[in-house]
Design a protein around this motif. Structure first.
Motif, mmCIF file in Angstrom:
data_model
loop_
_atom_site.group_PDB
_atom_site.id
_atom_site.type_symbol
_atom_site.label_atom_id
_atom_site.label_comp_id
_atom_site.label_asym_id
_atom_site.label_seq_id
_atom_site.Cartn_x
_atom_site.Cartn_y
_atom_site.Cartn_z
ATOM 1 N N VAL A 1 -11.869 100.951 5.046
ATOM 2 C CA VAL A 1 -10.724 100.439 4.302
ATOM 3 C C VAL A 1 -10.976 99.021 3.804
ATOM 4 O O VAL A 1 -10.638 98.673 2.661
ATOM 5 C CB VAL A 1 -9.444 100.471 5.169
ATOM 6 N N ASP A 2 -11.587 98.186 4.632
ATOM 7 C CA ASP A 2 -11.862 96.815 4.229
ATOM 8 C C ASP A 2 -12.852 96.755 3.070
ATOM 9 O O ASP A 2 -12.725 95.921 2.165
ATOM 10 C CB ASP A 2 -12.406 96.010 5.416
ATOM 11 N N GLN A 3 -13.851 97.633 3.099
ATOM 12 C CA GLN A 3 -14.830 97.671 2.011
ATOM 13 C C GLN A 3 -14.181 98.099 0.699
ATOM 14 O O GLN A 3 -14.480 97.547 -0.363
ATOM 15 C CB GLN A 3 -15.972 98.626 2.369
ATOM 16 N N VAL A 4 -13.287 99.086 0.786
ATOM 17 C CA VAL A 4 -12.583 99.536 -0.420
ATOM 18 C C VAL A 4 -11.715 98.401 -0.968
ATOM 19 O O VAL A 4 -11.687 98.154 -2.181
ATOM 20 C CB VAL A 4 -11.718 100.774 -0.125
ATOM 21 N N SER A 5 -11.011 97.712 -0.077
ATOM 22 C CA SER A 5 -10.148 96.609 -0.511
ATOM 23 C C SER A 5 -10.962 95.509 -1.186
ATOM 24 O O SER A 5 -10.558 94.962 -2.212
ATOM 25 C CB SER A 5 -9.385 96.038 0.693
ATOM 26 N N ALA A 6 -12.117 95.182 -0.604
ATOM 27 C CA ALA A 6 -12.970 94.148 -1.185
ATOM 28 C C ALA A 6 -13.468 94.553 -2.568
ATOM 29 O O ALA A 6 -13.635 93.714 -3.454
ATOM 30 C CB ALA A 6 -14.154 93.876 -0.259
ATOM 31 N N LEU A 7 -13.678 95.852 -2.727
ATOM 32 C CA LEU A 7 -14.180 96.360 -4.005
ATOM 33 C C LEU A 7 -13.101 96.357 -5.084
ATOM 34 O O LEU A 7 -13.365 96.051 -6.248
ATOM 35 C CB LEU A 7 -14.710 97.784 -3.810
ATOM 36 N N LEU A 8 -11.863 96.706 -4.695
ATOM 37 C CA LEU A 8 -10.803 96.914 -5.680
ATOM 38 C C LEU A 8 -9.861 95.725 -5.844
ATOM 39 O O LEU A 8 -9.285 95.549 -6.920
ATOM 40 C CB LEU A 8 -9.990 98.158 -5.304
ATOM 41 N N ASP A 9 -9.692 94.914 -4.802
ATOM 42 C CA ASP A 9 -8.790 93.757 -4.891
ATOM 43 C C ASP A 9 -9.517 92.573 -5.507
ATOM 44 O O ASP A 9 -9.763 91.548 -4.864
ATOM 45 C CB ASP A 9 -8.255 93.386 -3.501
ATOM 46 N N ALA A 10 -9.877 92.726 -6.760
ATOM 47 C CA ALA A 10 -10.600 91.660 -7.459
ATOM 48 C C ALA A 10 -10.072 91.558 -8.879
ATOM 49 O O ALA A 10 -9.730 92.563 -9.502
ATOM 50 C CB ALA A 10 -12.097 91.968 -7.468
ATOM 51 N N ASP A 11 -10.001 90.346 -9.374
ATOM 52 C CA ASP A 11 -9.454 90.127 -10.713
ATOM 53 C C ASP A 11 -10.406 90.641 -11.785
ATOM 54 O O ASP A 11 -11.622 90.442 -11.713
ATOM 55 C CB ASP A 11 -9.206 88.638 -10.940
#
Length: 302
Positions: free
Chosen positions: A117-127
């Motif tokens: 989940v953290d890896q997905v968030s890092a990938l998608l929560d970006a401007d």
């Protein structure tokens, strides 16, 4: 092979396309697999389909196996042969199906790779810093939000998405099956941002959700390359592909809900046995937690 045998093969492919309404990708896959059987027949002087025996099919599969083909690929080729001979039997052109009882060698089932989940968030929560990146983030959010296949996202049209009700319709998934899927809040926001800037200069008849700079439907290969480029930009060293986001969607949902049937429906799997592979992923996670947390499971220091 004889001209008649070649024509019978063409008739089968045409039947797949017209009567079975198979996708172009499926028809090409059948054609590719059966052409390899044709090559075997020509090499071993088999002139017509009625002359091909079960021993021949077994030899053909054995030869393909020696070339290093996986069990999955061999099973697919056998399936194509069985379907072709079933067509020949139904049309009265042969009496037996020589591929019916031939089996491919078994191969250990590999578990699909997923992101946590953290890896997905890092990938998608970006401007996103450009129009193309707004489009890309919307695509990647949809892969993870709704568990779409690459082909399904590629085929997605504007009328298939209902932003108000937060859902989308896969009109023609694998096997020609349609399904209705929920779309998460993050994906809705990303879609809204993309649709605001979707190329105004494009062909007005183009109704694809995801389009190129020229306003045409974005190709599957381009989608894969854009994800690879995005991961490189975000410093993700692991090789992430669209199906990995689909795998992550399934694994995370099953881990949280324990509802295998619902995950099966969301993924569009015909058989629940296909979905069950994600229970093995879930068990791996549980086993790791157990090893780390259980007082009688921890390793003692020497």
């Amino acid at each position: 092979m004889q001209a008649l045998a070649q024509q019978q093969l063409l008739d089968f492919l045409q039947q797949l396309k017209v009567e079975k309404r198979a996708s172009e990708h499926t028809v090409k896959s059948y054609q590719r697999d059966l052409q390899r059987l044709v090559a075997y027949c020509e090499q071993h002087n088999v002139d017509c389909w009625a002359d091909l025996s079960s021993t021949d099919v077994l030899k053909h599969i054995a030869e393909r196996h020696r070339l290093g083909l996986s069990s999955t690929s061999l099973q697919r080729e056998l399936s194509a042969s069985r379907s072709f001979y079933l067509f020949l039997m139904k049309t009265g052109q042969v009496d037996i199906n020589p591929a019916l009882h031939v089996k491919a060698p078994k191969q250990a089932r590999k578990l699909p790779k997923t992101l946590d989940v953290d890896q997905v968030s890092a990938l998608l929560d970006a401007d996103a810093n450009s129009i193309l990146e707004l489009r890309d983030v919307a695509m990647f959010e949809l892969f993870y939000s709704s568990g779409l296949r690459l082909s399904e996202l590629h085929e997605l049209n504007l009328e298939d998405i209902d932003l108000h009700d937060k859902q989308l319709k896969v009109v023609k998934g694998k096997g020609g099956r349609s399904r209705l899927l929920p779309v998460g809040t993050k994906a809705i926001s990303a879609l809204q941002a993309w649709l605001k800037v979707r190329s105004p200069a494009m062909d007005r008849q183009e109704n694809a959700v995801f389009t190129s700079v020229k306003g045409k439907r974005l190709g599957q290969r381009s989608i894969q390359l854009r994800l690879k480029q995005w991961c490189r930009k975000k410093g993700v060293t692991e090789a992430v592909h669209p199906h990995m986001l689909r795998h992550s969607f399934a694994s995370h949902l099953l881990e949280a809900s324990q509802d295998l049937r619902s995950v099966q429906e969301l993924l569009g799997h015909e058989n629940i046995s296909t979905t069950q592979i994600y229970t093995h992923l879930d068990f791996q996670h549980l086993a790791e937690v157990y090893d780390q947390a259980h007082p009688r499971a921890k390793k003692t220091s020497e």
